[in-house]
Design a protein around this motif. Structure first.
Motif, PDB file in Angstrom:
ATOM      1  N   TYR A 143      36.658  39.379  34.787  1.00 45.65           N
ATOM      2  CA  TYR A 143      37.228  38.485  33.682  1.00 45.65           C
ATOM      3  C   TYR A 143      36.294  38.160  32.857  1.00 45.65           C
ATOM      4  CZ  TYR A 143      40.748  35.617  31.248  1.00 45.65           C
ATOM      5  OH  TYR A 143      41.394  35.457  30.187  1.00 45.65           O
ATOM      6  N   PRO A 181      38.901  40.838  28.947  1.00 40.29           N
ATOM      7  CA  PRO A 181      40.056  41.019  28.036  1.00 40.29           C
ATOM      8  C   PRO A 181      39.556  41.974  26.869  1.00 40.29           C
ATOM      9  CG  PRO A 181      40.096  38.831  28.903  1.00 40.29           C
ATOM     10  CD  PRO A 181      38.925  39.414  29.381  1.00 40.29           C
ATOM     11  N   MET A 189      42.637  46.179  37.367  1.00 37.69           N
ATOM     12  CA  MET A 189      43.042  44.915  37.903  1.00 37.69           C
ATOM     13  C   MET A 189      41.766  43.776  37.621  1.00 37.69           C
ATOM     14  SD  MET A 189      43.911  45.659  41.881  1.00 37.69           S
ATOM     15  CE  MET A 189      45.467  46.798  42.391  1.00 37.69           C
ATOM     16  N   PHE A 190      42.148  42.713  37.238  1.00 40.71           N
ATOM     17  CA  PHE A 190      41.204  41.722  36.785  1.00 40.71           C
ATOM     18  C   PHE A 190      40.671  41.056  38.269  1.00 40.71           C
ATOM     19  CE2 PHE A 190      42.679  41.668  32.499  1.00 40.71           C
ATOM     20  CZ  PHE A 190      41.410  41.968  31.764  1.00 40.71           C
ATOM     21  N   THR A 216      38.569  37.701  38.796  1.00 40.63           N
ATOM     22  CA  THR A 216      38.002  36.350  38.349  1.00 40.63           C
ATOM     23  C   THR A 216      38.028  35.318  39.460  1.00 40.63           C
ATOM     24  OG1 THR A 216      38.562  34.996  36.464  1.00 40.63           O
ATOM     25  CG2 THR A 216      40.596  36.162  37.790  1.00 40.63           C
ATOM     26  N   CYS A 251      44.888  31.580  31.792  1.00 42.83           N
ATOM     27  CA  CYS A 251      44.027  32.801  31.938  1.00 42.83           C
ATOM     28  C   CYS A 251      44.694  34.183  32.320  1.00 42.83           C
ATOM     29  CB  CYS A 251      42.919  32.651  33.115  1.00 42.83           C
ATOM     30  SG  CYS A 251      41.586  31.808  32.896  1.00 42.83           S
ATOM     31  N   VAL A 252      46.040  33.773  33.086  1.00 51.14           N
ATOM     32  CA  VAL A 252      46.781  34.903  33.508  1.00 51.14           C
ATOM     33  C   VAL A 252      47.794  35.435  32.214  1.00 51.14           C
ATOM     34  CG1 VAL A 252      48.867  35.886  34.964  1.00 51.14           C
ATOM     35  CG2 VAL A 252      46.988  34.280  35.903  1.00 51.14           C
ATOM     36  N   VAL A 300      46.252  37.471  29.305  1.00 57.81           N
ATOM     37  CA  VAL A 300      45.918  39.005  29.328  1.00 57.81           C
ATOM     38  C   VAL A 300      47.305  39.856  29.671  1.00 57.81           C
ATOM     39  CG1 VAL A 300      43.563  38.661  29.823  1.00 57.81           C
ATOM     40  CG2 VAL A 300      45.538  38.810  31.808  1.00 57.81           C
ATOM     41  N   PRO A 307      47.418  44.541  32.672  1.00 54.13           N
ATOM     42  CA  PRO A 307      46.776  44.706  33.661  1.00 54.13           C
ATOM     43  C   PRO A 307      47.560  45.021  34.896  1.00 54.13           C
ATOM     44  CG  PRO A 307      46.370  42.463  33.021  1.00 54.13           C
ATOM     45  CD  PRO A 307      47.154  42.983  31.835  1.00 54.13           C
ATOM     46  N   ASP A 360      47.099  43.866  38.006  1.00 56.05           N
ATOM     47  CA  ASP A 360      47.082  42.768  38.780  1.00 56.05           C
ATOM     48  C   ASP A 360      45.898  41.745  38.439  1.00 56.05           C
ATOM     49  OD1 ASP A 360      47.708  41.190  41.180  1.00 56.05           O
ATOM     50  OD2 ASP A 360      47.810  42.624  42.466  1.00 56.05           O
ATOM     51  N   TYR A 361      45.840  40.585  39.175  1.00 59.74           N
ATOM     52  CA  TYR A 361      44.948  39.582  38.738  1.00 59.74           C
ATOM     53  C   TYR A 361      44.550  38.995  40.204  1.00 59.74           C
ATOM     54  CZ  TYR A 361      43.400  35.714  35.798  1.00 59.74           C
ATOM     55  OH  TYR A 361      42.484  34.716  35.128  1.00 59.74           O
TER      56      TYR A 361
END
Length: 261
Positions: A186, A194, A212-213, A215, A222-223, A226, A231, A233-234
Motif C-alpha cells: 500500500y 493505490p 490484494m493490498f 499494508t 485506508c480501506v 481504495v 482490490p 482483498d486488503y
C-alpha cells in the motif's frame, strides 16, 4: 500421459543438430508433448520461447564461448517462470552454473543420460505446470526487499512468484509475463499502491488482474480510500505464512468456481 499440445511446449536448445536432441524430440512427439528446436543463439531461442513451458539445454564446449547465451537463458527462465533442464558433463554443468544459479535449474542430467528418466522428468514437469495443474503466478510488489523475500519464501513452493520493488518494475514485469494475482504494497515511495493500481486498471492488458493490498495499516480510512479501485482483498503485513497461504488458496478456489458457473 494426456498432454494438450496447446498448454505449453519444450524448447530443446543445442549448439548442433545432435542425434540425441532429435531423438528426444521424437520421443516427446510420441508422448504428445509439443517441442521445438533452437540453436544456442539468443534470437533463435527468443523466437521459440513465446509459449514455452520448459527449456532443455544441451551443454557443450561451444557454450564456454557464449556466456551471453547462458545469461539470457537465466533471465528467460526467471522472467517467464520456465523450467530449465540441463544435460552435460560435470565440468560443463559447473561452468553453466557460474552464469545460471542452481536454484533456477529444475534438474541436471549427467552424460551419458538415462533417456527414460529424462522423458519421465519432462512428462512430470509438463503435467504439473500446465492445464488445470498449472501453478498460479503471483507478483509481489513491495519496496521493502526483506519483507518481499520473506513472502517469496512462503509462496515459492506452491506458486510461481515474481518480484518488483516499485510500480515501474511491476509494469515492466507484467509486459513480459502473465500473472494470476498481484500482492501490492500500500505504501511505496514515488508511486504508492493505490496509484500503481490505478495505472493497472487504466490499461486494457492489466486492468483485469486481481490485486490484494498488503499494508501495515488496518484503519477504515485506508480501506475506504481504495474501494473504488476494486482490490479483491486488503491484508495486513502482520499476516503469517499459513494464514496467507490459506487466503490465496481460498481466493483461487473461489475463482475456479466462478469460471465453472
Amino acid at each position: 500421459m494426456e498432454n494438450n499440445a496447446n498448454v505449453g511446449k519444450v524448447v530443446v536448445i543445442s549448439a548442433k543438430d545432435s542425434f540425441l536432441a532429435m531423438s528426444i524430440m521424437k520421443k516427446m512427439e510420441e508422448m504428445n508433448i509439443k517441442s521445438t528446436f533452437a540453436h544456442t543463439d539468443i534470437k533463435e531461442i527468443a523466437d521459440c520461447a513465446d509459449d514455452a513451458e520448459l527449456l532443455l539445454l544441451f551443454l557443450s564446449e561451444e557454450l564456454e564461448e557464449m556466456p551471453d547465451v547462458l545469461i539470457y537463458l537465466k533471465d528467460l527462465a526467471q522472467d517467464k517462470e520456465l523450467g530449465l533442464i540441463l544435460v552435460g558433463e560435470p565440468s560443463q554443468y559447473e561452468l553453466a552454473t557460474k552464469m545460471i544459479p542452481e536454484q533456477i535449474v529444475t534438474e541436471w542430467f549427467k552424460r551419458p543420460i538415462d533417456i527414460d528418466r529424462l522423458m519421465k522428468r519432462i512428462s512430470t514437469y509438463i503435467d504439473e505446470n500446465t492445464g488445470e495443474n498449472r501453478k498460479k503466478t503471483v507478483l509481489l510488489v513491495d519496496d521493502d526487499i526483506t519483507y518481499m523475500r520473506t513472502v517469496y519464501e512462503w509462496l515459492k513452493d506452491k506458486y510461481h512468484v515474481g518480484m518488483a520493488a516499485n510500480g515501474v518494475q511491476a509494469i515492466s514485469y507484467l509486459g513480459r509475463n502473465k500473472v494470476d494475482l498481484i500482492l501490492l504494497d500500500y505504501e511505496m515511495p514515488i508511486a504508492n499502491g493505490p496509484q500503481v493500481l490505478s495505472m493497472l486498471k487504466n490499461d486494457s492488458e492489466t486492468g483485469r488482474i486481481p490485486v490484494m493490498f498488503l499494508t501495515g495499516h488496518g484503519d477504515r480510512d485506508c480501506v475506504m480510500s481504495v474501494v473504488g479501485l476494486s482490490p479483491v482483498d486488503y491484508l495486513l503485513k502482520t499476516i503469517g505464512k499459513e494464514a496467507l497461504l490459506e487466503k490465496l488458496k481460498e481466493f483461487f478456489a473461489n475463482r475456479e468456481k466462478l469460471y465453472l458457473l
